[in-house]
Write a protein that holds these residues in place. Structure first.
Motif, PDB file in Angstrom:
ATOM      1  N   LYS A   1       0.813  -1.217   0.000  1.00  0.00           N
ATOM      2  CA  LYS A   1       0.000   0.000   0.000  1.00  0.00           C
ATOM      3  C   LYS A   1       0.850   1.273   0.000  1.00  0.00           C
ATOM      4  N   ALA A   2       2.161   1.114   0.015  1.00  0.00           N
ATOM      5  CA  ALA A   2       3.058   2.270   0.106  1.00  0.00           C
ATOM      6  C   ALA A   2       3.036   3.088  -1.180  1.00  0.00           C
ATOM      7  N   HIS A   3       3.168   4.404  -1.030  1.00  0.00           N
ATOM      8  CA  HIS A   3       3.288   5.310  -2.174  1.00  0.00           C
ATOM      9  C   HIS A   3       4.601   5.008  -2.895  1.00  0.00           C
ATOM     10  N   PRO A   4       4.641   5.175  -4.230  1.00  0.00           N
ATOM     11  CA  PRO A   4       5.883   4.902  -4.973  1.00  0.00           C
ATOM     12  C   PRO A   4       7.108   5.612  -4.414  1.00  0.00           C
ATOM     13  N   SER A   5       6.925   6.822  -3.846  1.00  0.00           N
ATOM     14  CA  SER A   5       8.071   7.542  -3.277  1.00  0.00           C
ATOM     15  C   SER A   5       8.614   6.814  -2.048  1.00  0.00           C
ATOM     16  N   ILE A   6       7.716   6.166  -1.301  1.00  0.00           N
ATOM     17  CA  ILE A   6       8.146   5.381  -0.131  1.00  0.00           C
ATOM     18  C   ILE A   6       8.875   4.126  -0.592  1.00  0.00           C
ATOM     19  N   THR A   7       8.370   3.520  -1.661  1.00  0.00           N
ATOM     20  CA  THR A   7       9.030   2.327  -2.209  1.00  0.00           C
ATOM     21  C   THR A   7      10.448   2.657  -2.654  1.00  0.00           C
ATOM     22  N   GLN A   8      10.614   3.825  -3.254  1.00  0.00           N
ATOM     23  CA  GLN A   8      11.951   4.259  -3.677  1.00  0.00           C
ATOM     24  C   GLN A   8      12.868   4.466  -2.484  1.00  0.00           C
TER      25      GLN A   8
END
Length: 222
Positions: free
Chosen positions: A35-42
């Motif tokens: 559920k993490a935002h792509p910026s968090i995944t990065q």
């Protein structure tokens, strides 16, 4: 990692980075990573790849001594029903390999290969067995047993009562989450009412018994 310049809270350190800065030997858990935002995944990719990130104060935060655990529900639809309570687990059904393949395909569809390749291990959990549910029920009853023991009151939970709670949890189809609410509703709250009715010093033992679709609380006086 903290707010960027110009935003409220810029003068405060980030919750994650500050915690790791103060305690570099930590276990860091990220729940429901899908559920993490792509910026968090990065950001997570940088932690897993380099082991270092920079907080809003410009400080290098070292994650190299941390154990990073990511949890998620990706592919859970493939494991539901495969290890039903009272039946054989997934490892003994012969389809564990097929389930793992389906789950990994689901993981690859939601997370980049670059991200997956940074993980040391992907662990797929089986559904709970009947014994697992019973242990979780006992854990939820632990504080109640301790409080009753202080009052010198015994507590016995009959097998049928445990089976009732277990079956109700399975019906909810939400893992072990419903157990606490079920224990509160059927065991703890009725016992609390019985304690209010009688003087605790007059009660010798309390037992929980199941009959039909209900659990009954029986009180034995001294």
């Amino acid at each position: 990692i903290g707010s960027a310049p110009g935003y409220v809270g810029y003068d405060h350190s980030g919750q994650l980075t500050e915690a790791v800065r103060q305690k570099p030997y930590s276990v860091v858990l990220f729940d429901e990573v899908e559920k993490a935002h792509p910026s968090i995944t990065q950001l997570l990719l940088q932690i897993l790849d380099e082991g270092i990130i920079t907080d809003n104060m410009g400080r290098k935060i070292n994650f190299k001594n941390c154990v990073v655990i990511l949890t998620g529900n990706i592919g859970s639809q493939f494991t539901k029903g495969k290890t039903s309570v009272g039946f054989m687990g997934a490892n003994s059904t012969g389809d564990a390999g097929a389930i793992r393949e389906k789950v990994m395909n689901a993981v690859k569809s939601q997370l980049s290969l670059e991200f997956i390749n940074r993980l040391d291990e992907v662990v797929i959990f089986n559904n709970f067995t009947a014994e697992d549910f019973d242990k979780i029920i006992d854990l939820n009853l632990g504080s109640l047993r301790a409080k009753l023991k202080e009052k010198k009151i015994g507590l016995s939970i009959h097998k049928a009562a445990k089976a009732f709670l277990r079956n109700e949890a399975v019906k909810a189809d939400d893992g072990a989450r419903p157990i606490k609410g079920l224990v509160d509703t059927w065991i703890i709250n009725p016992i609390a009412l019985e304690l209010l009715k009688e003087e605790s010093g007059a009660i010798k033992r309390i037992s929980a018994q199941a009959k039909g679709e209900k659990i009954f609380i029986k009180v034995v006086l001294k």
